[in-house]
Scaffold this motif. Structure first.
Motif, PDB file in Angstrom:
ATOM      1  N   ALA B 107       0.826  -1.157  -0.015  1.00 30.03           N
ATOM      2  CA  ALA B 107      -0.154   0.037   0.035  1.00 30.03           C
ATOM      3  C   ALA B 107       0.961   1.192   0.080  1.00 30.03           C
ATOM      4  O   ALA B 107       2.007   1.198   0.288  1.00 30.03           O
ATOM      5  N   GLY B 108       0.300   2.424  -0.301  1.00 29.98           N
ATOM      6  CA  GLY B 108       0.924   3.606  -0.430  1.00 29.98           C
ATOM      7  C   GLY B 108       1.289   4.229  -1.612  1.00 29.98           C
ATOM      8  O   GLY B 108       1.944   3.652  -2.486  1.00 29.98           O
ATOM      9  N   ASN B 109       1.200   5.587  -1.852  1.00 33.00           N
ATOM     10  CA  ASN B 109       1.353   6.135  -2.839  1.00 33.00           C
ATOM     11  C   ASN B 109       2.444   7.379  -3.003  1.00 33.00           C
ATOM     12  O   ASN B 109       3.236   7.569  -3.771  1.00 33.00           O
ATOM     13  N   GLU B 110       2.429   8.028  -1.697  1.00 38.31           N
ATOM     14  CA  GLU B 110       3.422   9.081  -1.388  1.00 38.31           C
ATOM     15  C   GLU B 110       4.170   8.692  -0.368  1.00 38.31           C
ATOM     16  O   GLU B 110       4.037   7.918   0.602  1.00 38.31           O
ATOM     17  N   GLY B 111       5.246   9.478  -0.467  1.00 39.06           N
ATOM     18  CA  GLY B 111       6.369   9.406   0.917  1.00 39.06           C
ATOM     19  C   GLY B 111       7.511  10.081   0.465  1.00 39.06           C
ATOM     20  O   GLY B 111       8.136  10.313  -0.744  1.00 39.06           O
ATOM     21  N   VAL B 112       8.405  10.258   1.455  1.00 44.60           N
ATOM     22  CA  VAL B 112       9.846  10.458   1.294  1.00 44.60           C
ATOM     23  C   VAL B 112      10.713   9.606   1.782  1.00 44.60           C
ATOM     24  O   VAL B 112      10.341   8.800   2.545  1.00 44.60           O
ATOM     25  N   ALA B 113      11.799   9.211   0.961  1.00 43.74           N
ATOM     26  CA  ALA B 113      12.753   8.081   1.334  1.00 43.74           C
ATOM     27  C   ALA B 113      14.131   8.784   1.372  1.00 43.74           C
ATOM     28  O   ALA B 113      14.461  10.011   0.689  1.00 43.74           O
ATOM     29  N   VAL B 114      15.038   8.177   2.013  1.00 42.15           N
ATOM     30  CA  VAL B 114      16.444   8.373   1.857  1.00 42.15           C
ATOM     31  C   VAL B 114      17.204   7.173   0.956  1.00 42.15           C
ATOM     32  O   VAL B 114      16.909   6.198   1.296  1.00 42.15           O
ATOM     33  N   VAL B 115      18.018   7.629   0.153  1.00 35.41           N
ATOM     34  CA  VAL B 115      18.986   6.677  -0.619  1.00 35.41           C
ATOM     35  C   VAL B 115      19.866   6.035   0.373  1.00 35.41           C
ATOM     36  O   VAL B 115      20.557   6.705   0.890  1.00 35.41           O
ATOM     37  N   GLN B 116      19.800   4.677   0.398  1.00 32.71           N
ATOM     38  CA  GLN B 116      20.578   3.820   1.151  1.00 32.71           C
ATOM     39  C   GLN B 116      21.640   3.401   0.335  1.00 32.71           C
ATOM     40  O   GLN B 116      22.958   3.237   0.597  1.00 32.71           O
ATOM     41  N   GLN B 117      21.615   2.986  -1.116  1.00 33.52           N
ATOM     42  CA  GLN B 117      22.516   2.546  -1.913  1.00 33.52           C
ATOM     43  C   GLN B 117      22.084   2.784  -3.159  1.00 33.52           C
ATOM     44  O   GLN B 117      21.077   2.500  -3.762  1.00 33.52           O
ATOM     45  N   ALA B 118      23.122   3.386  -4.118  1.00 32.60           N
ATOM     46  CA  ALA B 118      22.611   3.854  -5.420  1.00 32.60           C
ATOM     47  C   ALA B 118      23.308   3.186  -6.446  1.00 32.60           C
ATOM     48  O   ALA B 118      24.697   2.934  -6.343  1.00 32.60           O
ATOM     49  N   GLY B 119      22.700   2.848  -7.331  1.00 37.99           N
ATOM     50  CA  GLY B 119      23.420   2.111  -8.681  1.00 37.99           C
ATOM     51  C   GLY B 119      24.279   3.084  -9.229  1.00 37.99           C
ATOM     52  O   GLY B 119      24.295   4.311  -9.291  1.00 37.99           O
ATOM     53  N   SER B 120      25.177   2.636 -10.023  1.00 36.08           N
ATOM     54  CA  SER B 120      26.420   3.218 -10.590  1.00 36.08           C
ATOM     55  C   SER B 120      25.879   4.288 -11.751  1.00 36.08           C
ATOM     56  O   SER B 120      26.351   5.571 -11.808  1.00 36.08           O
ATOM     57  N   ASP B 121      24.705   4.172 -12.418  1.00 38.57           N
ATOM     58  CA  ASP B 121      24.050   4.997 -13.384  1.00 38.57           C
ATOM     59  C   ASP B 121      23.014   5.845 -12.764  1.00 38.57           C
ATOM     60  O   ASP B 121      22.019   6.451 -13.759  1.00 38.57           O
ATOM     61  N   ALA B 122      22.752   5.935 -11.522  1.00 36.45           N
ATOM     62  CA  ALA B 122      21.247   6.129 -10.934  1.00 36.45           C
ATOM     63  C   ALA B 122      21.469   7.887 -11.049  1.00 36.45           C
ATOM     64  O   ALA B 122      20.308   8.515 -10.826  1.00 36.45           O
ATOM     65  N   GLY B 123      22.534   8.429 -11.023  1.00 36.17           N
ATOM     66  CA  GLY B 123      22.585   9.828 -10.490  1.00 36.17           C
ATOM     67  C   GLY B 123      22.118  10.368  -9.401  1.00 36.17           C
ATOM     68  O   GLY B 123      21.675  11.696  -9.149  1.00 36.17           O
ATOM     69  N   LEU B 124      22.118   9.576  -8.571  1.00 35.62           N
ATOM     70  CA  LEU B 124      21.682   9.728  -6.981  1.00 35.62           C
ATOM     71  C   LEU B 124      22.843   9.290  -5.922  1.00 35.62           C
ATOM     72  O   LEU B 124      23.700   8.301  -6.614  1.00 35.62           O
ATOM     73  N   ALA B 125      22.909   9.873  -4.747  1.00 35.81           N
ATOM     74  CA  ALA B 125      23.932   9.276  -3.994  1.00 35.81           C
ATOM     75  C   ALA B 125      23.317   9.005  -2.856  1.00 35.81           C
ATOM     76  O   ALA B 125      22.284   9.378  -2.244  1.00 35.81           O
ATOM     77  N   GLU B 126      24.218   8.033  -1.902  1.00 38.66           N
ATOM     78  CA  GLU B 126      23.765   7.681  -0.546  1.00 38.66           C
ATOM     79  C   GLU B 126      23.481   8.995   0.198  1.00 38.66           C
ATOM     80  O   GLU B 126      24.004   9.917   0.134  1.00 38.66           O
ATOM     81  N   GLY B 127      22.096   9.211   1.021  1.00 38.08           N
ATOM     82  CA  GLY B 127      21.826  10.055   1.650  1.00 38.08           C
ATOM     83  C   GLY B 127      21.098  11.068   1.255  1.00 38.08           C
ATOM     84  O   GLY B 127      20.360  11.963   1.633  1.00 38.08           O
ATOM     85  N   ASP B 128      20.773  11.048  -0.190  1.00 37.49           N
ATOM     86  CA  ASP B 128      19.985  11.893  -0.984  1.00 37.49           C
ATOM     87  C   ASP B 128      18.422  11.434  -0.590  1.00 37.49           C
ATOM     88  O   ASP B 128      18.116  10.347  -0.311  1.00 37.49           O
ATOM     89  N   TRP B 129      17.769  12.645  -0.515  1.00 30.97           N
ATOM     90  CA  TRP B 129      16.191  12.455   0.093  1.00 30.97           C
ATOM     91  C   TRP B 129      15.566  12.464  -1.218  1.00 30.97           C
ATOM     92  O   TRP B 129      15.798  13.066  -2.404  1.00 30.97           O
ATOM     93  N   VAL B 130      14.478  11.385  -1.581  1.00 25.50           N
ATOM     94  CA  VAL B 130      13.776  11.503  -2.993  1.00 25.50           C
ATOM     95  C   VAL B 130      12.214  11.245  -2.357  1.00 25.50           C
ATOM     96  O   VAL B 130      11.698  10.407  -1.457  1.00 25.50           O
ATOM     97  N   ILE B 131      11.461  11.754  -3.503  1.00 26.26           N
ATOM     98  CA  ILE B 131       9.959  11.436  -3.602  1.00 26.26           C
ATOM     99  C   ILE B 131       9.915  10.678  -4.483  1.00 26.26           C
ATOM    100  O   ILE B 131      10.333  10.770  -5.725  1.00 26.26           O
TER     101      ILE B 131
END
Lengths: 391, 391
Positions: B107-131
């Motif tokens: 369940a659930g549609n909305e939320g904020v999360a923190v990146v724990q581990q990022a793939g090499s091409d993801a363009g995001l880093a550990e610790g980034d906040w994402v929606i």
């Protein structure tokens, strides 16, 4: 009854509201007119069969350079005319002062006329046929003087009936099929009140564009004739509102479009049946309302707006005229003339009622009131008035 | 309860529907997982307080190059989530298979999360906040693995609560105020349900744009507090639906705009009062419906469509996301972040409910069901879920 008009007090042309104050100040005598034209007029709003009467007024003076004197050939009595006279229609009706005594309203919005005399800069010639480009021009009359920009020349070959009825119903149909949803060949259009004047124009113009139509009408004793008639005009399917009460029937109707659900619904009825008809629409559809024969509101489940992206809007040809340029009006008129020329748009069912010039004012008034009684009662065919000059 | 996961049967990432068929064929043994994450799930539609339960599932494998493993910080329980679980909301909910035994819906549609581990091409880093940029991502969970394109980075300075609630209500308000009527400073907007989450966002974003609002709410014992609260958010005027029953009161309200009648009406109520509110609109106005709290249809006199050129349409932020590019979504998110940073958009009233990692499955399920009971009953403040990892 010819009388001589005093040259110094001739009517200004085109007629404008209240130019007669000046006349009054000059101790103007009414005995000096030529009474030679006739109009159907009213002075106060009310039931047309009570408040309208005819008036005879002087023949028109020569037009100013940018104007033309026109003689009306045929002028339809449209349902909206009744509402305008009742005062319940939001029309900007301008009073005319055909005689110094009274400020009056000449009834009639639509009609075809022939140019009798053209001003030097009018760009029109004697014998040209014109239709009204201006709303509420007062067409239920034998003649009028109008500025050339307020009329549009129309080819005679389409005939008097088509020309007299070309400015309201066919452009309503034409514009509604063009302005709201980008329809391609083979697309489906849904409509109710399909045997109304606009409904029949919709069927024909849609067929001309190779669009397919699902048409709804009221059930009646001669429903098969009505269906056959609409199909002969090009209707793809015709149903009655009774078909909406069966879930299976509704499912069958929905299946006819083979998943290509209609995205345009032309509504002139509203009320409960119209709400049910919404189920036949696809996503991202538009309901264009141009009438409310049921006298009920249009009731829409909010979920249709949110989840099916339904849009509801209205169409009023009068507003269209007010918000479009003369050039755009001419373009649409030419498009409709093209459809008529190709034989794809039939003349509306009609009867012509002539108010003879020989009739006395009382007789003429009685005739017009009787016609209006029939129209108010919603009698069958469209009435086209021919108001003759008074000899 | 840590258990070892069999390397050859690690979950694919991001999670996709039904990858477990392959596992099953390999005579997979459930005893070889690390049970370390928890989600709120349902297998069949129904009342959330009956059909939801929690599930504990293995910790996530390393993400693929274009994906990220995220840990949810806060995930709101929105009214629409209830309808999704009930199965009455037209959402495309994709089943996930967190365990080989069952295909489930998180369940659930909305939320904020923190990146724990990022793939090499993801363009995001550990610790980034994402929606979430993707609908129905299954946010009532401790963690998830998502493709980087399905999330949008959000600045931490706006705080967890704003970030968790930034993808549904504020953009609904922002887009409705932007997409339908070209509003200029000083223009008036009419709305009902003004104390809903969207309604409050409308007031604040409108005030930020120097638009003026006429707001309607239900009468209640603490109506003065509600009015004061909405005015503190920037509401120009606040009335109750009771004010609509008096002609004089209606006339007074209409006079407040000094002839500059509202051309945008945001409706989340429908029903009789909403029909009356239409009288406060000017010509060429648009009603945008995004809810129907009255559970009644929207009933509109057809004359409004024809003569006042009224338009009715709907807004659904989910559709907006589906029909707009990622770039457009980012732009709107940035605009809202700007309003938040300027202190012009307050956090919604809320309470945070934590499902502790120490709770047993039964305890966790009971907790979540109790929260859902309160939400289904329409209890006050927005609930933000925090689902902890299972230690």
């Amino acid at each position: 009854m010819f009388r001589t008009i005093n040259a110094s007090t001739r009517l200004s042309c085109p007629l404008r509201p209240a130019p007669w104050n000046a006349f009054a100040k000059r101790s103007f005598s009414t005995t000096s007119y030529v009474f030679a034209q006739r109009a159907v007029k009213y002075e106060t709003n009310g039931e047309p069969s009570s408040v309208i009467s005819t008036i005879t007024y002087p023949d028109l003076p020569a037009p100013s350079p940018d104007s033309v004197n026109i003689k009306f050939l045929l002028s339809p009595i449209n349902p909206a005319d009744v509402n305008v006279i009742q005062g319940v229609y939001p029309a900007n009706k301008t009073a005319q002062q055909l005689l110094p005594e009274a400020q009056i309203f000449v009834a009639g919005n639509e009609g075809v006329a022939v140019v009798q005399q053209a001003g030097s800069d009018a760009g029109l010639a004697e014998g040209d046929w014109v239709i009204m480009a201006k709303q509420q021009a007062g067409t239920w009359a034998s003649a009028s003087c109008v500025t050339a920009r307020d009329v549009i020349k129309v080819p005679k070959e389409i005939g008097e009936v088509h020309a007299a009825t070309i400015t309201v119903n066919p452009p309503t149909a034409y514009n509604m099929l063009r302005d709201f949803v980008d329809l391609k060949e083979g697309d489906w259009v849904l409509q109710n009140g399909a045997n109304s004047a606009v409904g029949e124009a919709v069927i024909q113009i849609a067929a001309h564009r190779k669009l397919r139509t699902i048409n709804f009408v009221r059930n009646r004793h001669n429903i098969d004739d009505v269906k056959q008639h609409l199909q002969s005009l090009g209707a793809t399917h015709v149903f009655t509102y009774d078909d909406l009460s069966s879930k299976e029937r509704l499912k069958h109707i929905k299946s006819l479009t083979k998943g290509k659900d209609p995205r345009l619904f032309l509504n002139c009825v509203s009320g409960k049946d119209t709400t049910t008809m919404l189920r036949l629409l696809g996503s991202d559809a538009t309901v264009v309302s141009y009438g409310a024969m049921s006298k009920q509101p249009l009731s829409i489940p909010t979920s249709y707006f949110i989840f099916k992206d339904l849009k509801c809007t209205g169409f009023w040809q009068s507003r269209w005229y007010n918000t479009h340029t003369r050039e755009e009006r001419v373009t649409v008129m030419n498009e409709i003339v093209k459809v008529i020329r190709e034989g794809k748009l039939r003349e509306p069912e009609h009867e012509i009622v002539t108010i003879p010039g020989s009739a006395s004012e009382e007789e003429a008034t009685t005739m017009v009131r009787e016609v209006m009684k029939r129209v108010e009662a919603g009698a069958g065919r469209k009435v086209l008035l021919r108001v003759e000059e008074v000899p």
